[in-house]
Design a protein around this motif. Structure first.
Motif, PDB file in Angstrom:
ATOM      1  N   ALA A   1       0.824  -1.204   0.000  1.00  0.00           N
ATOM      2  CA  ALA A   1       0.000   0.000   0.000  1.00  0.00           C
ATOM      3  C   ALA A   1       0.862   1.260   0.000  1.00  0.00           C
ATOM      4  N   SER A   2       1.892   1.280   0.853  1.00  0.00           N
ATOM      5  CA  SER A   2       2.771   2.452   0.913  1.00  0.00           C
ATOM      6  C   SER A   2       3.532   2.641  -0.398  1.00  0.00           C
TER       7      SER A   2
ATOM      8  N   LYS B   1       2.672   1.704  -3.446  1.00  0.00           N
ATOM      9  CA  LYS B   1       1.783   2.196  -4.506  1.00  0.00           C
ATOM     10  C   LYS B   1       1.429   3.665  -4.298  1.00  0.00           C
ATOM     11  N   ARG B   2       1.155   4.011  -3.057  1.00  0.00           N
ATOM     12  CA  ARG B   2       0.803   5.402  -2.761  1.00  0.00           C
ATOM     13  C   ARG B   2       1.967   6.344  -3.076  1.00  0.00           C
ATOM     14  N   ASP B   3       3.158   5.978  -2.624  1.00  0.00           N
ATOM     15  CA  ASP B   3       4.311   6.840  -2.846  1.00  0.00           C
ATOM     16  C   ASP B   3       4.684   6.908  -4.326  1.00  0.00           C
TER      17      ASP B   3
ATOM     18  N   LEU C   1       2.659   6.617  -6.910  1.00  0.00           N
ATOM     19  CA  LEU C   1       1.688   7.473  -7.601  1.00  0.00           C
ATOM     20  C   LEU C   1       1.960   8.948  -7.314  1.00  0.00           C
ATOM     21  N   ALA C   2       2.301   9.253  -6.061  1.00  0.00           N
ATOM     22  CA  ALA C   2       2.601  10.644  -5.717  1.00  0.00           C
ATOM     23  C   ALA C   2       3.856  11.123  -6.441  1.00  0.00           C
TER      24      ALA C   2
ATOM     25  N   GLY D   1       6.093   9.776   3.289  1.00  0.00           N
ATOM     26  CA  GLY D   1       4.692   9.938   2.964  1.00  0.00           C
ATOM     27  C   GLY D   1       4.473  10.493   1.577  1.00  0.00           C
ATOM     28  N   VAL D   2       3.164  10.729   1.281  1.00  0.00           N
ATOM     29  CA  VAL D   2       2.767  11.177  -0.054  1.00  0.00           C
ATOM     30  C   VAL D   2       3.407  12.516  -0.403  1.00  0.00           C
TER      31      VAL D   2
ATOM     32  N   SER E   1       7.061  12.121  -1.410  1.00  0.00           N
ATOM     33  CA  SER E   1       7.206  11.494  -2.724  1.00  0.00           C
ATOM     34  C   SER E   1       6.806  12.457  -3.836  1.00  0.00           C
TER      35      SER E   1
ATOM     36  N   ALA F   1       6.433  -0.484  -7.592  1.00  0.00           N
ATOM     37  CA  ALA F   1       5.301  -0.412  -6.673  1.00  0.00           C
ATOM     38  C   ALA F   1       4.221  -1.424  -7.021  1.00  0.00           C
ATOM     39  N   TYR F   2       4.023  -1.689  -8.296  1.00  0.00           N
ATOM     40  CA  TYR F   2       2.888  -2.519  -8.713  1.00  0.00           C
ATOM     41  C   TYR F   2       3.288  -3.929  -9.145  1.00  0.00           C
TER      42      TYR F   2
END
Length: 700
Positions: A333-334, A336-338, A340-341, A413-414, A417, A470-471
């Motif tokens: 989760a972290s 993917k979030r980072d 994308l940011a 965090g987002v 990134s 990430a993915y």
């Protein structure tokens, strides 16, 4: 007879009747006369611009107006010792009215003419330039012959051109077609004519159109179908069946448009035309539709951004990228979030830079990719941001909300990134990598929506490795888990950030001289002191947190604002190459290149900039080497270098001519041949082979 018949048709057709200009009536296409310098030098030239500003829905004409229009006619009144050269026209557009093809200008445009001042004219002589200009102004209903008496008063002097006038006239010249240094061919086949114009196979052609200067040959309203065959663009269209019998043969002259507002002047000789080839889109491209090969171009932009991760340009941000990867760890989760940011930050910067570049070029500015690093204040801002990141990475403070977001790149965090992506794109995009040139060159020719899509594709390619990690679970599993080691790793990553800040300080010196360097270093030191002071307060956890934050933010703003105000507005002259110029390179100019080529010399031209890491790597590893110098000297290869550090309109035009959005660009001109575009990563052997090839050709 066709043009005469159509012109008479205009006279008798009520809704397109030609009306005489009433005395005192406002002009529909008003003209003003401007001079590039008010003090031309004896023996020199001064460029005059007839600036035309059509009213809405009105238009003026190219030198060959097409089926019904006519160009401008001039009647000069000049003093002795002053002579006028022919008018030079920008690339026109096509306009069909009632089935008649017109070659027109619907937006403000400038026609240029040079005045030559005889060397015998004394300094201080006043020159009253007077000219009667007559032209045709039309809308979709009527045509009105218009004219005006224009004048400008000059004084023979030092030939100095102000920066404002030079910039304005560079914009005028940028709209002119450039001469092609080799001839094309044409062949008449019954009622059709085919022309073949030399054009690099890897250069984007856009929606090509041929504007003929030669009369009594082309049917202007006939459709033009184009195809590509190697290094040739071939256009097939109709001939003027009424006047073809009176065509005397010989050379045919015209302008090939290869993009919005761009063209080359070409002379065609009667000869064979290559058969076959790949069809290219017709004039419908001008409607804003994406070309049929747009997906291919988008793929090139994506691949170019991906390969940019391997270019030396990204070395300065190695710390940001490595730290960003380390923060992902194994948490899906972290990660993917980072990712994308981070990707959002990269794509946002690429879109913003692309939009600004398109807007400036549309306004007549001659700029290229990475134009942001040609502005000293942008470099100063990056220097302060990199300074803040360095202090943050070394643990000097733990705040991530000041310095225009500079500290955010160091936090987790987002937000961290996202700002890492922004800074990565800002610093990583000065140079162009493989496949980027074709994609970004196409972006400068396409409508704005498609162009911005290409810039977004470039950003997506740059961020693609982090999205993949990430993915893709297997790729993510290879990353180490976050832990205590990350703090030490973070401090080690402060080293490349410190080196980046030092490089930016050096670039600031190159752009603004010693005063600019002093201001930049002073601001960086003051910012460091402020950040360290705040970090000490954090460590002690004393005082009012909000008050400290407000005080520190105020200090940062004062520091940055004061530096911006004090920074010299004008760059200092370029630092001249000294004894280390082992290649005996000369400054690039189109005139110098043309002279060497006319003399039959071999020429190597390279375009560089101090902010281009790839350029500097190539120069250190391949160009500025004794082996290269010996090989070039033995072969008699002349070397020209174009410095794009501060921006240069002539270099920008040359980059555009070879469909390159920015530096580096390496060209080799063999004797009597076309330019060979060399790869963007050079080796000593590659350059030495140029000299060996010359010796082989000589022995043959």
């Amino acid at each position: 007879m066709t043009r005469l018949f159509l012109f008479l048709l205009l006279l008798i057709t009520p809704w397109m009747a030609v009306q005489a200009q009433l005395p005192g009536a406002p002009l529909n296409v008003p003209a003003t006369l401007e001079a590039e310098t008010m003090t031309p030098a004896p023996g020199g030239e001064v460029t005059l611009a007839f600036v035309m500003r059509p009213k809405p829905k009105w238009h003026g004409y190219w030198e060959n107006g097409g089926d019904a229009g006519v160009g401008m006619n001039l009647q000069w009144d000049l003093p002795p010792g002053v002579t006028a050269q022919p008018l030079r026209y920008p690339v026109p557009k096509t306009l069909i009215i009632a089935g008649l093809m017109n070659y027109v200008y619907e937006k403000p445009y400038a026609l240029l003419a040079n005045l030559k001042i005889d060397p015998s004219v004394p300094m201080g002589t006043r020159i009253a330039v007077k000219v009667r200009a007559n032209w045709l102004a039309c809308d979709d209903r009527v045509c009105v012959p218009e004219g005006d008496d224009l004048s400008v008063n000059l004084t023979v002097g030092d030939g100095r051109i102000s920066a404002d006038r030079r910039s304005r006239f560079d914009g005028y010249r940028a709209a002119l077609p450039v001469p092609l240094d080799q001839k094309g061919r044409y062949r008449i086949d019954g009622k059709m004519i085919e022309i073949a114009v030399p054009f690099p196979a890897d250069a984007d052609i856009g929606a090509p159109y041929f504007f003929p200067k030669t009369e009594k040959l082309f049917a202007y309203s006939a459709a033009q179908k184009a195809r590509r065959n190697g290094d040739m663009v071939i256009i097939r269209t109709g001939v003027d069946s009424y006047n073809i019998a009176s065509f005397g043969g010989g050379d045919v002259n015209g302008v090939l448009r290869y993009g919005e507002g761009r063209g080359v002047i070409v002379t065609l000789q009667n000869g064979a035309i290559p058969t076959g080839g790949t069809p290219i889109l017709d004039d419908q491209a001008a409607s804003g539709k994406a070309p049929e090969n747009f997906l291919v171009i988008l793929g090139l932009a994506l691949l170019g951004g991906l390969l940019l991760n391997l270019m030396p340009c990204v070395f300065p941000i190695l710390g940001l990228k490595a730290l960003s990867l380390a923060k992902m760890g194994g948490d899906a989760a972290s990660a993917k979030r980072d990712a994308l940011a981070y990707s959002a930050g990269v794509i946002l910067v690429c879109l913003a830079l692309g939009a600004v570049m398109l807007a400036l070029r549309a306004g007549g500015e001659q700029i290229g990719w990475a134009f942001q690093l040609q502005e000293p204040r942008v470099v100063l801002l990056l220097l302060l941001m990199m300074t803040a990141i360095t202090v943050n990475l070394f643990g000097g403070f733990e705040l991530g909300s000041i310095g225009a977001g500079s500290g955010l790149a160091g936090q987790s965090g987002v937000a961290g990134s996202f700002w890492t992506g922004i800074l990565a794109a800002l610093v990583a995009t000065p140079c162009t990598g493989p496949f980027m040139a074709a994609a970004l060159g196409a972006a400068l020719l396409l409508p704005v929506p498609q162009a911005l899509t290409l810039f977004a594709g470039l950003g997506l390619g740059l961020a693609l490795p982090y999205l993949a990690i990430a993915y893709v679970p297997k790729a993510r599993a290879m990353l180490p888990r976050p832990g205590p080691w990350l703090q030490k790793f973070r401090m080690w990553m402060g080293v490349p950030m410190a080196l980046t800040a030092a490089a930016l300080a050096w670039l600031l010196w190159r752009l603004s001289g010693q005063n600019g360097l002093f201001i930049g270093l002073s601001a960086a030191v003051l910012l460091t002191v402020i950040l360290l002071f705040y970090g000490r307060m954090q460590y002690r956890r004393t005082g009012n947190g909000r008050g400290i934050m407000a005080a520190m933010a105020a200090g940062v703003m004062l520091c940055t604002g004061g530096a911006f105000v004090a920074l010299p507005a004008e760059p200092v002259p370029a630092v001249q190459q000294g004894a280390d110029n082992i290649l005996a390179a000369e400054d690039y100019s189109a005139q110098r290149l043309a002279q060497y080529r006319q003399n039959g010399d071999l020429v190597f031209v390279y375009f560089t900039a101090d902010w281009c890491v790839t350029c500097k790597v190539n120069e250190a590893s391949s160009i500025d080497r004794a082996e290269t110098a010996r090989a070039f000297k033995k072969a008699g290869i002349k070397v020209l270098v174009g410095d794009f550090t501060r921006g240069d309109a002539e270099i920008a035009r040359t980059l555009s001519q070879y469909n390159r959005p920015g530096v580096p660009l390496y060209l080799y001109f063999p004797r009597g041949g076309e330019a060979q575009i060399l790869p963007q990563i050079l080796t000593v052997d590659m350059l030495a082979n140029l000299a060996e090839k010359k010796e082989t050709e000589t022995s043959l």
